[in-house]
Design an enzyme around this catalytic site. Structure first.
Site, PDB file in Angstrom:
ATOM      1  CB  SER A 135      -0.897   0.009   1.243  1.00  0.00           C
ATOM      2  OG  SER A 135      -0.116   0.142   2.421  1.00  0.00           O
ATOM      3  CE1 TYR A 150      -2.765  -1.096   6.961  1.00  0.00           C
ATOM      4  CE2 TYR A 150      -1.358   0.638   6.088  1.00  0.00           C
ATOM      5  CZ  TYR A 150      -1.906  -0.626   5.982  1.00  0.00           C
ATOM      6  OH  TYR A 150      -1.601  -1.416   4.907  1.00  0.00           O
TER       7      TYR A 150
END
Length: 253
Positions: A135, A150
């Site tokens: 990502s 995260y």
């Protein structure tokens, strides 16, 4: 002729989401596909059934990627079943789970990726390719802060990317190329859902920053395209929503 005709692809974490969609696309390109799952055999078998119904070839193989021997069995099964291993898509990731230990993110996103590469290199054919899926939040974590919820996952995935990149000489020695595919938050994925639950509005904030977010199918098509793309080993493909990350990176320079 289909671009992957006669070749065999292992896609880790492919019983659902981006992995499953990627596996179906690769099968449509002619590849024999190994669907990897950790626990959900019925879900993986459903993916196999869908591939076979479309005229493709696939098998489901259970393997815990944090168990090196299980990973070696996964790669051996691919070769024993289809005769070769030509493409390894390192899609599986995680770390937001609360019941698998504090170090699970690093064990899965770094250590297991390195183990999977090592096991794959024992069988990957000359001209083969390894694709690592990550990502933007992870790829740019050293320059751009991400959501606190995260951060541990992002840092572990970046550690995995770095550890795999360090193996470029070993891959080149085997005639295997390596490509990284980095995407923004993906609509409908488990990670995006968990992040939005932990931080309400997170998805909408990323939509505004990126312009729009890719769907599972859209991102999977980018991953599948990198299986045969004419790019140099070590290439990083930034898929959608990277402009604001790049701008912030340049601002740090």
């Amino acid at each position: 002729m289909s671009p992957l005709a006669g070749q065999t692809a292992v896609v880790t974490g492919s019983s659902r989401g981006v992995g499953a969609a990627t596996a179906k696309l690769l099968a449509g390109m002619g590849a024999n596909v190994v669907i990897n799952y950790r626990q959900k055999a019925p879900r993986a078998n459903k993916v196999v059934t869908e591939i076979e119904a479309a005229g493709g070839k696939a098998i489901a193989v259970g393997a815990d990627l944090t168990d090196p021997e299980s990973v070696r069995d996964l790669m051996r099964t691919a070769v024993d079943t289809f005769g070769s291993l030509d493409l390894l898509v390192l899609n599986a990731s995680g770390g937001m789970e609360t019941d698998l230990g504090e170090d699970y993110a690093m064990r899965l996103n770094r250590d297991a990726q390195v183990d999977a590469l090592a096991a794959g290199l024992e069988h990957l054919s000359t001209g083969g390719r390894v694709v690592f899926v990550t990502s933007h939040q992870a790829h740019f974590i050293h320059e751009v802060e991400t959501m606190p919820e995260y951060e541990a996952v992002a840092r572990s995935k970046r550690a995995g990317e770095d550890a795999l990149t360090e193996q470029l000489p070993a891959m080149s020695e085997k005639g295997v190329s390596f490509v990284v595919v980095s995407g923004d938050m993906i609509e409908g994925t488990v990670t995006a859902t968990l992040l939005n639950r932990a931080r309400p509005g997170a998805l909408e904030a990323r939509r505004e920053a990126a312009g729009r977010l890719y769907s599972v199918e859209e991102f999977a098509s980018e991953v599948a395209a990198m299986a045969t793309a004419d790019v140099p080993t070590g290439h990083v493909e930034l898929v959608g929503g990277a402009d604001d990350f790049l701008a912030r990176t340049e601002g740090e320079a």
